[in-house]
Design a protein around this motif. Structure first.
Motif, PDB file in Angstrom:
ATOM      1  N   TRP A 208      -9.471  15.493 -27.603  1.00  0.00           N
ATOM      2  CA  TRP A 208     -10.622  16.200 -28.156  1.00  0.00           C
ATOM      3  C   TRP A 208     -11.199  17.064 -27.045  1.00  0.00           C
ATOM      4  CZ3 TRP A 208     -11.160  16.047 -33.250  1.00  0.00           C
ATOM      5  CH2 TRP A 208     -10.534  15.012 -33.934  1.00  0.00           C
ATOM      6  N   LEU A 209     -11.373  18.355 -27.314  1.00  0.00           N
ATOM      7  CA  LEU A 209     -11.759  19.317 -26.279  1.00  0.00           C
ATOM      8  C   LEU A 209     -13.262  19.463 -26.101  1.00  0.00           C
ATOM      9  CD1 LEU A 209      -9.041  21.986 -27.127  1.00  0.00           C
ATOM     10  CD2 LEU A 209      -8.942  20.141 -25.432  1.00  0.00           C
ATOM     11  N   HIS A 210     -14.022  19.093 -27.115  1.00  0.00           N
ATOM     12  CA  HIS A 210     -15.485  19.081 -27.019  1.00  0.00           C
ATOM     13  C   HIS A 210     -16.028  18.209 -28.147  1.00  0.00           C
ATOM     14  CE1 HIS A 210     -15.980  21.890 -30.424  1.00  0.00           C
ATOM     15  NE2 HIS A 210     -15.028  22.607 -29.881  1.00  0.00           N
TER      16      HIS A 210
ATOM     17  N   GLN B 126     -14.962  18.999 -38.687  1.00  0.00           N
ATOM     18  CA  GLN B 126     -13.977  19.194 -37.621  1.00  0.00           C
ATOM     19  C   GLN B 126     -13.310  17.873 -37.231  1.00  0.00           C
ATOM     20  OE1 GLN B 126     -16.144  21.330 -34.537  1.00  0.00           O
ATOM     21  NE2 GLN B 126     -15.157  23.236 -35.163  1.00  0.00           N
ATOM     22  N   LEU B 127     -14.093  16.815 -37.092  1.00  0.00           N
ATOM     23  CA  LEU B 127     -13.527  15.510 -36.743  1.00  0.00           C
ATOM     24  C   LEU B 127     -12.541  15.066 -37.817  1.00  0.00           C
ATOM     25  CD1 LEU B 127     -13.551  12.940 -34.894  1.00  0.00           C
ATOM     26  CD2 LEU B 127     -15.227  12.038 -36.496  1.00  0.00           C
ATOM     27  N   ARG B 128     -12.949  15.176 -39.055  1.00  0.00           N
ATOM     28  CA  ARG B 128     -12.097  14.730 -40.156  1.00  0.00           C
ATOM     29  C   ARG B 128     -10.837  15.580 -40.276  1.00  0.00           C
ATOM     30  NH1 ARG B 128     -16.704  12.789 -44.512  1.00  0.00           N
ATOM     31  NH2 ARG B 128     -17.986  11.788 -42.919  1.00  0.00           N
ATOM     32  N   ALA B 129     -10.975  16.888 -40.123  1.00  0.00           N
ATOM     33  CA  ALA B 129      -9.799  17.776 -40.183  1.00  0.00           C
ATOM     34  C   ALA B 129      -8.833  17.447 -39.047  1.00  0.00           C
ATOM     35  CB  ALA B 129     -10.232  19.239 -40.114  1.00  0.00           C
ATOM     36  N   GLY B 130      -9.362  17.237 -37.849  1.00  0.00           N
ATOM     37  CA  GLY B 130      -8.517  16.892 -36.705  1.00  0.00           C
ATOM     38  C   GLY B 130      -7.798  15.569 -36.896  1.00  0.00           C
ATOM     39  N   LEU B 131      -8.501  14.584 -37.426  1.00  0.00           N
ATOM     40  CA  LEU B 131      -7.870  13.285 -37.658  1.00  0.00           C
ATOM     41  C   LEU B 131      -6.801  13.369 -38.748  1.00  0.00           C
ATOM     42  CD1 LEU B 131     -10.899  10.847 -37.314  1.00  0.00           C
ATOM     43  CD2 LEU B 131      -8.915  11.048 -35.796  1.00  0.00           C
TER      44      LEU B 131
ATOM     45  N   ASN C  89     -14.236  13.884 -24.202  1.00  0.00           N
ATOM     46  CA  ASN C  89     -15.115  14.980 -24.590  1.00  0.00           C
ATOM     47  C   ASN C  89     -15.710  14.814 -25.982  1.00  0.00           C
ATOM     48  OD1 ASN C  89     -14.671  16.472 -22.181  1.00  0.00           O
ATOM     49  ND2 ASN C  89     -12.683  17.072 -22.980  1.00  0.00           N
ATOM     50  N   LEU C  90     -15.312  13.762 -26.683  1.00  0.00           N
ATOM     51  CA  LEU C  90     -15.785  13.572 -28.060  1.00  0.00           C
ATOM     52  C   LEU C  90     -17.179  12.971 -28.110  1.00  0.00           C
ATOM     53  CD1 LEU C  90     -15.102  13.881 -31.021  1.00  0.00           C
ATOM     54  CD2 LEU C  90     -14.066  11.629 -30.960  1.00  0.00           C
ATOM     55  N   GLN C  91     -17.460  12.044 -27.251  1.00  0.00           N
ATOM     56  CA  GLN C  91     -18.714  11.308 -27.203  1.00  0.00           C
ATOM     57  C   GLN C  91     -18.833  10.358 -28.384  1.00  0.00           C
ATOM     58  OE1 GLN C  91     -21.931  14.041 -26.387  1.00  0.00           O
ATOM     59  NE2 GLN C  91     -20.923  14.812 -24.573  1.00  0.00           N
ATOM     60  N   THR C  92     -20.005  10.201 -28.959  1.00  0.00           N
ATOM     61  CA  THR C  92     -20.254   9.194 -29.976  1.00  0.00           C
ATOM     62  C   THR C  92     -19.764   9.638 -31.356  1.00  0.00           C
ATOM     63  OG1 THR C  92     -22.178   8.462 -28.742  1.00  0.00           O
ATOM     64  CG2 THR C  92     -22.073   7.800 -31.035  1.00  0.00           C
ATOM     65  N   ILE C  93     -19.167   8.709 -32.084  1.00  0.00           N
ATOM     66  CA  ILE C  93     -18.770   8.962 -33.467  1.00  0.00           C
ATOM     67  C   ILE C  93     -19.931   8.504 -34.348  1.00  0.00           C
ATOM     68  CG2 ILE C  93     -17.124   8.413 -35.296  1.00  0.00           C
ATOM     69  CD1 ILE C  93     -15.056   7.893 -33.067  1.00  0.00           C
ATOM     70  N   VAL C  94     -20.529   9.433 -35.086  1.00  0.00           N
ATOM     71  CA  VAL C  94     -21.707   9.116 -35.895  1.00  0.00           C
ATOM     72  C   VAL C  94     -21.327   8.240 -37.084  1.00  0.00           C
ATOM     73  CG1 VAL C  94     -22.961  11.174 -35.146  1.00  0.00           C
ATOM     74  CG2 VAL C  94     -21.546  11.273 -37.217  1.00  0.00           C
ATOM     75  N   PHE C  95     -22.309   7.523 -37.615  1.00  0.00           N
ATOM     76  CA  PHE C  95     -22.052   6.539 -38.666  1.00  0.00           C
ATOM     77  C   PHE C  95     -21.340   7.100 -39.903  1.00  0.00           C
ATOM     78  CE2 PHE C  95     -23.191   3.934 -42.347  1.00  0.00           C
ATOM     79  CZ  PHE C  95     -22.592   2.740 -41.953  1.00  0.00           C
ATOM     80  N   PRO C  96     -21.750   8.253 -40.456  1.00  0.00           N
ATOM     81  CA  PRO C  96     -21.008   8.755 -41.633  1.00  0.00           C
ATOM     82  C   PRO C  96     -19.525   9.002 -41.337  1.00  0.00           C
ATOM     83  CG  PRO C  96     -23.086   9.930 -41.404  1.00  0.00           C
ATOM     84  CD  PRO C  96     -22.912   9.084 -40.164  1.00  0.00           C
TER      85      PRO C  96
ATOM     86  N   LEU D 118     -15.170   7.800 -21.739  1.00  0.00           N
ATOM     87  CA  LEU D 118     -16.088   7.899 -20.612  1.00  0.00           C
ATOM     88  C   LEU D 118     -16.560   6.548 -20.106  1.00  0.00           C
ATOM     89  CD1 LEU D 118     -18.316  10.865 -21.789  1.00  0.00           C
ATOM     90  CD2 LEU D 118     -16.727  10.855 -19.876  1.00  0.00           C
ATOM     91  N   GLY D 119     -16.473   5.544 -20.947  1.00  0.00           N
ATOM     92  CA  GLY D 119     -16.972   4.237 -20.551  1.00  0.00           C
ATOM     93  C   GLY D 119     -18.428   4.052 -20.886  1.00  0.00           C
ATOM     94  N   ASN D 120     -19.047   5.048 -21.565  1.00  0.00           N
ATOM     95  CA  ASN D 120     -20.442   4.842 -21.947  1.00  0.00           C
ATOM     96  C   ASN D 120     -20.498   3.919 -23.150  1.00  0.00           C
ATOM     97  OD1 ASN D 120     -20.535   6.262 -24.490  1.00  0.00           O
ATOM     98  ND2 ASN D 120     -20.525   8.173 -23.352  1.00  0.00           N
ATOM     99  N   SER D 121     -21.584   3.198 -23.270  1.00  0.00           N
ATOM    100  CA  SER D 121     -21.662   2.165 -24.297  1.00  0.00           C
ATOM    101  C   SER D 121     -21.637   2.744 -25.705  1.00  0.00           C
ATOM    102  CB  SER D 121     -22.905   1.310 -24.089  1.00  0.00           C
ATOM    103  OG  SER D 121     -24.058   2.130 -24.133  1.00  0.00           O
TER     104      SER D 121
END
Length: 150
Positions: free
Chosen positions: A25-27, A33-38, A59-66, A92-95
């Protein structure tokens, strides 16, 4: 590794000898976009008969609940039928990032015999994922694991 797909937000590479697919994931993206990429990655994995999958989420960060819900209900059942043996996640290792991915994996537990592990670098993820033929799976089949050296 050969690039088999590229867009403004996602690059997909394939390593035929190891039946490995790597999503980078580039950003940050979400929703369409997430769904199309998957979905593109799923179709690629089906065509290429993938057994090892790397999701580079740095580069993706958090995946939102929906989006998590959509992954549970729509995407993961198709992913489970692929026969993927190892799923390596580069993050990234962030929680927030780790928790979202861990929630998805816990929700899908039992759908597929899948070893999952998290890594700090794509190289470490590749080294682990390439050994999908090994009979030994990580403890807690389908539960996120943290191999040493990651």
């Amino acid at each position: 590794m050969a690039v088999v797909y590229e867009s403004s937000y996602l690059r997909i590479r394939h390593e035929p000898d190891n039946r490995l697919l790597e999503l980078e994931w580039l950003h940050p993206v979400s929703g369409e976009q997430l769904r199309a990429g998957l979905m593109v990655s799923l179709r690629s994995a089906e065509e290429l008969q993938i057994r090892a999958w790397i999701g580079n989420m740095k580069n993706l960060q958090t995946i939102v609940f929906p989006d998590q819900q959509w992954i549970y209900e729509e995407w993961f059942p198709r992913f489970a039928r692929l026969g993927v043996r190892r799923l390596a996640v580069v993050e990234l290792g962030n929680s927030g990032s780790r928790m979202g991915i861990a929630q998805i994996m816990r929700h899908s537990e039992g759908l597929v015999p899948l070893a999952t592990a998290y890594f700090a670098t794509p190289e470490a993820a590749r080294n682990w994922a390439r050994h999908w033929r090994d009979e030994t799976m990580l403890p807690g089949n389908g539960i996120p694991a943290y191999p040493s050296g990651s």
